[in-house]
Design a protein around this motif. Structure first.
Motif, PDB file in Angstrom:
ATOM      1  N   ASN A  32      47.824  47.799  37.284  1.00  0.00           N
ATOM      2  CA  ASN A  32      47.844  48.453  38.591  1.00  0.00           C
ATOM      3  C   ASN A  32      49.263  48.974  38.796  1.00  0.00           C
ATOM      4  N   TYR A  34      52.155  51.154  41.374  1.00  0.00           N
ATOM      5  CA  TYR A  34      52.470  51.363  42.788  1.00  0.00           C
ATOM      6  C   TYR A  34      53.747  52.171  42.938  1.00  0.00           C
ATOM      7  N   TYR A  49      48.976  53.731  45.291  1.00  0.00           N
ATOM      8  CA  TYR A  49      48.688  52.768  44.242  1.00  0.00           C
ATOM      9  C   TYR A  49      47.544  53.294  43.392  1.00  0.00           C
ATOM     10  N   THR A  98      41.662  42.567  40.960  1.00  0.00           N
ATOM     11  CA  THR A  98      42.010  42.281  42.351  1.00  0.00           C
ATOM     12  C   THR A  98      42.574  40.885  42.529  1.00  0.00           C
TER      13      THR A  98
ATOM     14  N   TYR B  32      48.123  34.217  49.523  1.00  0.00           N
ATOM     15  CA  TYR B  32      49.256  34.145  48.591  1.00  0.00           C
ATOM     16  C   TYR B  32      50.475  34.667  49.329  1.00  0.00           C
ATOM     17  N   LYS B  93      49.345  38.393  50.715  1.00  0.00           N
ATOM     18  CA  LYS B  93      48.313  39.147  49.992  1.00  0.00           C
ATOM     19  C   LYS B  93      46.932  38.631  50.338  1.00  0.00           C
ATOM     20  N   GLY B  96      41.190  39.508  46.483  1.00  0.00           N
ATOM     21  CA  GLY B  96      40.284  40.592  46.160  1.00  0.00           C
ATOM     22  C   GLY B  96      40.811  41.959  46.523  1.00  0.00           C
ATOM     23  N   SER B  97      42.146  42.071  46.616  1.00  0.00           N
ATOM     24  CA  SER B  97      42.732  43.350  47.007  1.00  0.00           C
ATOM     25  C   SER B  97      43.699  43.828  45.939  1.00  0.00           C
ATOM     26  N   ALA B  98      43.405  44.952  45.335  1.00  0.00           N
ATOM     27  CA  ALA B  98      44.346  45.537  44.384  1.00  0.00           C
ATOM     28  C   ALA B  98      45.477  46.234  45.108  1.00  0.00           C
ATOM     29  N   ARG B  99      45.359  46.397  46.404  1.00  0.00           N
ATOM     30  CA  ARG B  99      46.403  47.048  47.182  1.00  0.00           C
ATOM     31  C   ARG B  99      47.682  46.215  47.184  1.00  0.00           C
ATOM     32  N   GLN B 100      47.580  44.985  46.818  1.00  0.00           N
ATOM     33  CA  GLN B 100      48.724  44.093  46.708  1.00  0.00           C
ATOM     34  C   GLN B 100      49.258  43.649  48.051  1.00  0.00           C
ATOM     35  N   LEU B 101      50.564  43.670  48.161  1.00  0.00           N
ATOM     36  CA  LEU B 101      51.207  42.880  49.185  1.00  0.00           C
ATOM     37  C   LEU B 101      51.494  43.624  50.481  1.00  0.00           C
ATOM     38  N   PHE B 103      54.383  43.512  53.116  1.00  0.00           N
ATOM     39  CA  PHE B 103      55.744  42.983  53.174  1.00  0.00           C
ATOM     40  C   PHE B 103      56.249  42.846  54.596  1.00  0.00           C
TER      41      PHE B 103
END
Lengths: 114, 113
Positions: A32, A34, A49, A98, B32, B93, B96-101, B103
Motif C-alpha cells: 500500500n 501513500y 493512497y 487491510t 492500534y 487506526k 480493516g482499513s487500508a487507509r491507514q492512520l 494522526f
C-alpha cells in the motif's frame, strides 16, 4: 530488507509550473502506498493512497494528482503549482491488505513554490 | 469520529525530566495506537505502539499508557535527553482499513541541556 526512496529531496518551483515527485519501494511486493503533506509546523495530511497499480484514492480535493504506474512506484504530480502547494511531502508504504499496521515513511521532499 | 486530538502543541523539558504527551480519540473502533517521532527535515519513524487490550507498554525510556474507558493514551519519555528533541505524533487506526492512520496534530518537544 525494505527501503523507500523519495526524490527530489528539495525543489523550488515558480507558481504555475508543473510538479513531479517520485517514490519507489524496494524489498516488498504489492505494498500500500501513500502521499502525505506536512505544512510548516502542522500535522500530517493524507493526500492519496493506493492499494494497487492504477488504483488511487484521493482524500482531499486539490491541485494535485497521483499515479501508480508500477507496483512499487508512486508519483505525485501537478499541472500548475499554487503558492499553497508549498510544503513537505512524504511518501509512505505499508504491507498490503487491510490488516497491516506499520507505516514506513520516506525522507520527504520539501517543495517551495515562489 | 475520525479525529485524534493531541496536546500540548509544544513542550519544553529539562534534561533528565519526564515528557508527557497526551492524545484523545472518539472512535471506539480504533484498535492500534502508534507514536511516531520526526526529526527536522526527516520523515516520521515509528517509535512505539499499543493495542487497546493492554494498559501500558514500555520500551526503554518510552512508555505508552492507555485508558480505554477514557479513550485516551499518552506517551511518557523518562529521563528526557536533548537527542529526544523532535516532533511526536500520536495516531490511531481502524481495523480493516487500508487507509491507514489518523494522526494527531503533533507535539514539538524541546529538551534543554
Amino acid at each position: 530488507s525494505q527501503t523507500i526512496h523519495q526524490w527530489p529531496a528539495t525543489l523550488v518551483q515558480p507558481v504555475g509550473s508543473p510538479l513531479s515527485l517520485e517514490c519507489t519501494v524496494e524489498g516488498t511486493s504489492n505494498p500500500n502506498l501513500y502521499w502525505y503533506r506536512q505544512a510548516a509546523g502542522r500535522g500530517l495530511q493524507l493526500l492519496f493512497y493506493s492499494v494497487g497499480i492504477g488504483q488511487i484514492s484521493s482524500e482531499v480535493p486539490q491541485n494535485l494528482s497521483a499515479s501508480r504506474p508500477q507496483d512499487r512506484q508512486f508519483i505525485l504530480s501537478s499541472k500548475k503549482l499554487l503558492l499553497s502547494d508549498s510544503g513537505f511531502y512524504l511518501c509512505a508504504w505499508s504491507d498490503s491488505g487491510t490488516g497491516a499496521n506499520v507505516l514506513t515513511f520516506g525522507a520527504g521532499s520539501r517543495l517551495t513554490v515562489l | 469520529q475520525q479525529q485524534v486530538k493531541q496536546s500540548p502543541q509544544s513542550l519544553i523539558v529539562q534534561k533528565g525530566g519526564i515528557s508527557i504527551i497526551n492524545c484523545a480519540y472518539e472512535n471506539t473502533a480504533f484498535d492500534y495506537f502508534p507514536w511516531y517521532q520526526q526529526f527536522p527535515g526527516k520523515g516520521p519513524a515509528l517509535l512505539i505502539a499499543i493495542r487497546p487490550d493492554v494498559s501500558e507498554k514500555k520500551e526503554g525510556r518510552f512508555t505508552i499508557s492507555f485508558n480505554k474507558s477514557a479513550k485516551q493514551f499518552s506517551l511518557h519519555i523518562m529521563d528526557s535527553q536533548p537527542g529526544d528533541s523532535a516532533t511526536y505524533f500520536c495516531a490511531a487506526k481502524r481495523p480493516g482499513s487500508a487507509r491507514q492512520l489518523t494522526f494527531g496534530s503533533g507535539t514539538q518537544l524541546t529538551v534543554l541541556p
